[in-house]
Design an enzyme around this catalytic site. Sequence first.
Site, PDB file in Angstrom:
ATOM      1  N   PRO A 130       0.827  -1.248   0.137  1.00  0.00           N
ATOM      2  CA  PRO A 130       0.149  -0.261   0.195  1.00  0.00           C
ATOM      3  C   PRO A 130       1.013   1.005   0.370  1.00  0.00           C
ATOM      4  O   PRO A 130       1.110   2.026   1.381  1.00  0.00           O
ATOM      5  CB  PRO A 130      -1.011  -0.017   1.311  1.00  0.00           C
TER       6      PRO A 130
ATOM      7  N   ASP B  39       5.949   2.794   2.343  1.00  0.00           N
ATOM      8  CA  ASP B  39       4.632   1.501   3.061  1.00  0.00           C
ATOM      9  C   ASP B  39       3.685   2.086   4.130  1.00  0.00           C
ATOM     10  O   ASP B  39       4.343   2.200   4.993  1.00  0.00           O
ATOM     11  CB  ASP B  39       5.049   0.062   2.674  1.00  0.00           C
ATOM     12  N   HIS B  40       2.774   2.175   3.650  1.00  0.00           N
ATOM     13  CA  HIS B  40       1.893   1.801   4.998  1.00  0.00           C
ATOM     14  C   HIS B  40       1.406   1.490   6.255  1.00  0.00           C
ATOM     15  O   HIS B  40       0.921   0.953   6.544  1.00  0.00           O
ATOM     16  CB  HIS B  40       0.313   2.870   4.374  1.00  0.00           C
ATOM     17  N   ARG B  41       2.346   0.059   5.624  1.00  0.00           N
ATOM     18  CA  ARG B  41       2.133  -1.075   6.818  1.00  0.00           C
ATOM     19  C   ARG B  41       2.888  -0.503   7.986  1.00  0.00           C
ATOM     20  O   ARG B  41       2.819  -1.218   8.711  1.00  0.00           O
ATOM     21  CB  ARG B  41       1.888  -2.164   6.053  1.00  0.00           C
TER      22      ARG B  41
END
Length: 429
Positions: free
Chosen positions: A228, A401-403
Amino acid sequence: MAVDILLPSMSAGMEDAVIARWLVTVGERVAKGQPLAEVETDKATMELEAEAEGIVGALSVAEGRRADVGQCIAVLLAEGESAPQAGAPAPVSAPAPVSAPAALAVQDPVVSGASPVAPAAPSDAVGQGRARISPVARRMAAAAGIALDGIAGSGPRGRIVKLDIARRLAGGPARSEPLAAPEPAAPAAPASGRSAVPPGIGPYTAQPVTNLRRVIARRLAEAKQSVPHFYLSADCELDALVALRAQVNEGRDKAQRISVNDFIVKACARALRQVPEANVIWHGDEILHLADVDISVAVATGGGLLTPILRGADRMSLGTLSAEMKALAERARAGKLRPDEYQGGGFSVSNLGMYGVKTFSAIINPPQSCILAVGAAERRPVGRGESIVLAEVMSITLSVDHRSVDGALGARLLAAIREGIEAPMSLLL
């Protein structure tokens, strides 16, 4: 006794490689440790050395053809020994179906139970109740639930390769008998078969996909589909950096001059040390916090993009960083990078400013969490108090990376990078 030379795994995750060039010929005597072939992996070309001495009895994979890890690519013979004949029958007491428990990792009740399957010709394709099959083909067969009995391999010595499994999946005709002589491993083909050429495109030239390009395509497609991404952009004023660079390079040879990109990489290394929470990689159920600041720098080569790594970049002086980057880039373009020089890294920098690109968004290189895209510097109007003046301005975009990195944390990292670029004296301390 004949010794099979199997293609080893020469880098992490390697499944196959291309035999770029043979360095020996059939009948030549070789010593232990002597280079046998140049092998093109996904990132570099490396030499494969002989693990024993002997006489080259056969070269089973032609130059420019692909081989799976674990596949026999050559045979070494002892003094006075003759090469085994490919496809020659192995001594058996009587032809009988292969024992299912011994031969199959996965048994398909539909395929095997529909009707008795005639056993494959007793050859090197089946030895002592176990099919000769490449690791990639074995995984494909297991995933699809395909029984291996009745499949005659098209690889060297009747070895089952992934093309044979792809043919079975596509419903294509299976080979009725193994090859009479060793042939090069067939090039990889998608399980669904080659897609049709789009109609109406006119004349074209087909260029085979290289090993490097194939890996790039697979990794970036997976990254874009599974990671994401979000993007943060900022403009950096470069007047101070350009002036300092001119001073630093005064009196230096052209080959030793510090580039703007060297300053940017150093600014990223400094920022990751200031914001260590962003120096992380996503690892499924864990987020790994990295102790070292290792930065991958994108280098364009004739075959595709490579990302050699500056390890401990935050501890390097600007001069050391610049010299190391030049050496890595030279080896990358020559295809001479060692696996430890491109595997790993916690952050990437991609600079297209030299091509006049103003701004762009780069794709993250998993399992890393961030990559910085650097655009071209240009004269733009900027506000200084009550005045508007022209200044050298460069746009940078951080893909995140939004994780593993949230928006606020990514913004802190980008602000620290910008601070280092706009106050370059801090990078010399």
